[in-house]
Scaffold this active site. Structure first.
Site, PDB file in Angstrom:
ATOM      1  N   HIS A 306      13.391  -7.369  -6.108  1.00 38.19           N
ATOM      2  CA  HIS A 306      12.786  -6.062  -5.879  1.00 38.19           C
ATOM      3  C   HIS A 306      13.708  -5.006  -6.451  1.00 38.19           C
ATOM      4  CE1 HIS A 306      11.148  -2.534  -3.756  1.00 38.19           C
ATOM      5  NE2 HIS A 306      10.049  -3.251  -3.603  1.00 38.19           N
ATOM      6  N   ASP A 363       5.192  -9.023  -1.893  1.00 40.08           N
ATOM      7  CA  ASP A 363       4.050  -9.548  -2.645  1.00 40.08           C
ATOM      8  C   ASP A 363       3.967 -11.067  -2.593  1.00 40.08           C
ATOM      9  OD1 ASP A 363       3.266  -6.952  -3.706  1.00 40.08           O
ATOM     10  OD2 ASP A 363       5.113  -7.056  -4.859  1.00 40.08           O
TER      11      ASP A 363
END
Length: 429
Positions: A306, A363
Site C-alpha cells: 500500500h 482490496d
C-alpha cells in the site's frame, strides 16, 4: 519561539514556519514561498505536500493504524453501524442516541428517487458502466433538489447529507437492476441501511430477499472500512472541485469519477480476476509467489502492499476475520478464499515480501467478501463509492467551513518552447 526551517537558494536565505500536527508530525509551511521569493516547489503527485489541515481521519502507515475522528477503526468492528460512522465523520463526534435516530429517520424519508430521475434509467443502455450511471445520477440530483445547492445553514447540510447517503444506495441498486433487465425494487422503510440496499439489489416482486445478520454485518463493515482514508485521489478530487464553491452534489460526483479509475477504486476487482486466473489456469500459489518476485515474469500479484501503509493494513485484518464468519454463515467453501489464504501465508513467510513490507491490503479480502455476498464484480467500485460518500461529505464540509480556504490552483514547472512567432499557414514547411 516556534521552529523555523531555513531554505537556501543561491544567495537567498528564506525562513519557513514549521507546523506541528496533533500527532507531533512536523510540516514546513510554504504557503507564502512564491509570494515572498518567486520560487515554487516541484512535487509530482503531491506525495510530499499537505494540501490541507484536517481533523477527520488519521493514518500511521508505519504502525498500521487508522482512526476516524480519533476512534480506532477496530472499535467500530464491535457494533458495526455504517450510519453511525457516517454521522461521526461528517459532524466530528459520535452522535447521541437522539441524533442518530433522527439521522436514520432522515435516511428513511429520503430513500426514494424523484420519478423524473428514475425515468432516466430507462434511457440508459443496459450495459452501461455502473460507475458512469452513479456519477451522472449524483450530478442529476442537483436538478431535482435545487434547494440543497446552497447549504450554508448547518441543518440544511444535514438534510443534504442524508439525501445523498440515502439515495446513493437506491441509485446503485437501480443501476444493477437495469443492467440485468429486472424490475426496480423500491426501498423498504422497515429495513436498516445495508439490509435495504441488499433488498433493492436482490428481491423479486414475488419474493423478498432474506438478509442474514452475518451478511448485513459484513456489508456494514465493508462500507465502514471504506468510509474515509485521508487525502486520497477521490477525496482530493472532491476538495479540488469543492474549493471552487461547487455544490455538494457536483463535488461528490467528481469523487465518483476519480474512484472509477482502476488505480484507485478498481483494485479489488483486479484481485478477484487474479484469483480466478490462478484457479482456472492451474497455477499454484507457490508459483505465483515465485513469479511475483521475478521481474521478467508478466505475472502481477495484486492486493499486497500500500502506498501509505508500511505495516499490516488494519482494514485487511478486520476483513480477514470477517471472511471466516461470512463463509461459515453461507455454508459453502470458496476456492478463491483458499487461494488467497495460501498466498498470504506464503508471502508473510517470504523474506522478499517481509523486507519490502508487502502485506495484504484492504482490496485483498474486500472483493472476496463482496463476491460471497452476491455482489457482481462490476458493482464492486460502486459499493466502494457508497462507503466513501460520508468521507467525501465530511471533507467537503471541513473545507467549506474553513475561513482560510481558497480555490485550489497549483503552480507548474513550464518545459515548453520559449517565445516564438506565429507563422501564417501558407508559409509553414
Amino acid at each position: 519561539m516556534s521552529e523555523k526551517a531555513i531554505l537556501t537558494v543561491g544567495d537567498q536565505r528564506i525562513e519557513l514556519p514549521v507546523m506541528k500536527g496533533t500527532d507531533g508530525r512536523l510540516s514546513i509551511d510554504i504557503s507564502q514561498l512564491h509570494a515572498q521569493t518567486g520560487l515554487t516547489t516541484y512535487d509530482p503527485a503531491l506525495a510530499n505536500t499537505a494540501l490541507c489541515r484536517s481533523a477527520i481521519t488519521w493514518i500511521d502507515g508505519e504502525q498500521g493504524v487508522l482512526r476516524y475522528r480519533g476512534v480506532p477503526i477496530e472499535q467500530f468492528d464491535q457494533a458495526p453501524s455504517f450510519v453511525e460512522v457516517a454521522w461521526t465523520l461528517i459532524f466530528g463526534r459520535l452522535p447521541t442516541r437522539a441524533e442518530l435516530d433522527h439521522f436514520r429517520e432522515q435516511l428513511t424519508a429520503n430513500e426514494l428517487l424523484h420519478e423524473g430521475l428514475k425515468a432516466q434509467f430507462q434511457h440508459i443502455p443496459a450495459d452501461a458502466p455502473p460507475m458512469a450511471i452513479l456519477s451522472a445520477s449524483l450530478s442529476n440530483l442537483a436538478c431535482f433538489h435545487r434547494q440543497f445547492i446552497d447549504v450554508e445553514q448547518p441543518e440544511r447540510l444535514v438534510e443534504a447529507a442524508a439525501r445523498l447517503i440515502s439515495k446513493v444506495r437506491t441509485i446503485a441498486a437501480f443501476s444493477y437492476r437495469r443492467s440485468r433487465g429486472l424490475p426496480f425494487i423500491y426501498p423498504d422503510p422497515s429495513l436498516r441501511y445495508c439490509a435495504n440496499f441488499l433488498h433493492m439489489m436482490f428481491s423479486l416482486p414475488y419474493r423478498q430477499y432474506e438478509v442474514s445478520p452475518q451478511i448485513e454485518e459484513a456489508l456494514n463493515l465493508i462500507f465502514i472500512l471504506h468510509a474515509d482514508h485521508e487525502q486520497n485521489c477521490s477525496t482530493t478530487a472532491v476538495r479540488v472541485v469543492g474549493s471552487a464553491r461547487a455544490n455538494l452534489f457536483a463535488s461528490c460526483a467528481a469523487g465518483v469519477s476519480a474512484l472509477w479509475g482502476p488505480l484507485h477504486g478498481g483494485a479489488n476487482v483486479e484481485v478477484i480476476r487474479m484469483l480466478e486466473r490462478i484457479h482456472a489456469g492451474g497455477m499454484t500459489p507457490e508459483q505465483c509467489i515465485r513469479d511475483a518476485k521475478d521481474k521478467t515474469s508478466p505475472f502481477r500479484l495484486y492486493g499486497f502492499g500500500h502506498r501509505v501503509y508500511r505495516n499490516f493494513d488494519p482494514r485487511a485484518q478486520v476483513l480477514r476475520r470477517l471472511c471466516d464468519k461470512v463463509f461459515a454463515d453461507l455454508k459453502q467453501p470458496d476456492p478463491l478464499l483458499d487461494i488467497a489464504r495460501r498466498l498470504e501465508e506464503l508471502a508473510l513467510a517470504d523474506p522478499y515480501f517481509v523486507e519490502r513490507k508487502l502485506y495484504p491490503n484492504v482490496d485483498f479480502y474486500s472483493g472476496i467478501l463482496l463476491r460471497g455476498i452476491g455482489i457482481p464484480t462490476n458493482m464492486f467500485t460502486v459499493c466502494f463509492a457508497i462507503g466513501r460518500l460520508p468521507g467525501w461529505i465530511a471533507q467537503w464540509k471541513e473545507q467549506h467551513d474553513d475561513p482560510h480556504s481558497r480555490i485550489i490552483r497549483p503552480r507548474q514547472v513550464y518545459t515548453g518552447p520559449g517565445e516564438s512567432d506565429y507563422v501564417p499557414i501558407d508559409q509553414r514547411s
